[in-house]
Design an enzyme around this catalytic site. Structure first.
Site, PDB file in Angstrom:
ATOM      1  CE1 TYR A  48      -4.430  -1.053   0.389  1.00 50.23           C
ATOM      2  CE2 TYR A  48      -3.303  -2.932   1.358  1.00 50.23           C
ATOM      3  CZ  TYR A  48      -4.434  -2.365   0.805  1.00 50.23           C
ATOM      4  OH  TYR A  48      -5.570  -3.121   0.638  1.00 50.23           O
TER       5      TYR A  48
ATOM      6  CG  HIS B  31      -6.912  -8.250  -5.132  1.00 46.99           C
ATOM      7  ND1 HIS B  31      -6.357  -8.248  -3.871  1.00 46.99           N
ATOM      8  CD2 HIS B  31      -7.534  -7.040  -5.279  1.00 46.99           C
ATOM      9  CE1 HIS B  31      -6.616  -7.092  -3.278  1.00 46.99           C
ATOM     10  NE2 HIS B  31      -7.336  -6.345  -4.101  1.00 46.99           N
TER      11      HIS B  31
ATOM     12  CG  HIS C 161     -14.812  -3.951  -1.960  1.00 48.36           C
ATOM     13  ND1 HIS C 161     -14.694  -2.612  -2.267  1.00 48.36           N
ATOM     14  CD2 HIS C 161     -13.837  -4.211  -1.045  1.00 48.36           C
ATOM     15  CE1 HIS C 161     -13.692  -2.078  -1.575  1.00 48.36           C
ATOM     16  NE2 HIS C 161     -13.168  -3.027  -0.825  1.00 48.36           N
TER      17      HIS C 161
END
Length: 234
Positions: free
Chosen positions: A77, A206, A215
């Protein structure tokens, strides 16, 4: 007859398969069993409880005598790596997962955050030379006899990364033309699943296919990848 499973990011002998997917071999334990850990969304330079999770992974890894680790992407990240010399590789990986039980092969795919950085750097064998545990490819296979793992590069499937990137810049080298890349990948996955004789067939990516989480479903995977998995059910 095998059992087909999909792992997402909630998730060494190299040969060439009959398709274009590279294959890695992992020997199961003498009794035929296999133990592994799966992690995703972890590259935080130790912050956001990453170091605490790594400590517990080490403890569980020792108890289970794990054979390898699977990473389902978003390895670094917030925007992947800047290059092969990016200190984030050490700060988020080598210096964090220090337990002896985690000193096994790590098999990693890319997440959408990884595509915001230098993808070629994250895929580079230079990183594997730096830390022998690290193997990251777009899509590949790990054969462990009782189970075969099919790693699928799911980020290029998602339309919004192309049509609504916002302030993000994605590294699409090796992906374009996109339709051809996805078409070839789906054919390779389909062929590899058909050829597999493993008891367990586990597909790793992923993005979720179906999810009740934040999501939700990934519509592009429901439309394009899910039918292939369903056709290859035992």
């Amino acid at each position: 007859m095998g059992l087909l499973v999909f792992i997402d990011s909630i998730a060494l002998c190299l040969v060439v398969s009959s398709a274009l997917l590279q294959r890695f071999e992992e020997a199961p334990k003498p009794d035929g069993s296999l133990s592994l850990l799966v992690i995703g969304d972890w590259g935080r330079k130790g912050a956001y409880n990453q170091s605490k999770v790594a400590f517990q992974m080490g403890a569980i890894g020792q108890q289970l005598n794990i054979d390898f680790v699977i990473s389902t992407g978003d390895n670094f990240y917030d925007s992947g790596l800047t290059g092969i010399d990016d200190p984030a590789f050490d700060d988020s990986f080598t210096k964090i997962y220090t337990s002896s039980s985690l000193n096994n092969q790590w098999y990693s795919v890319l997440g959408n955050h990884d595509y915001r950085g230098d993808v070629e750097a994250q895929l580079s064998p230079v990183l594997t030379n730096h830390d022998k545990r690290w193997i990251c490819l777009r899509s590949f296979i790990v054969n462990a006899e009782v189970a075969e793992f099919f790693f699928v590069d799911t980020t290029p499937f998602v339309d919004k990364y192309f049509t609504e990137p916002g302030d993000h810049v994605y590294d699409w080298r090796g992906i374009l033309p996109r339709k051809k890349y996805i078409s070839n990948l789906l054919k390779e996955v389909d062929l590899a699943l058909q050829e597999s004789n493993a008891k367990w067939k586990i597909v790793v990516g992923h993005h979720t296919i179906r999810s009740a989480g934040q999501h939700g479903d990934t519509d592009e995977l429901v439309e394009q990848l899910l039918p292939i998995l369903q056709m290859n059910l035992p």
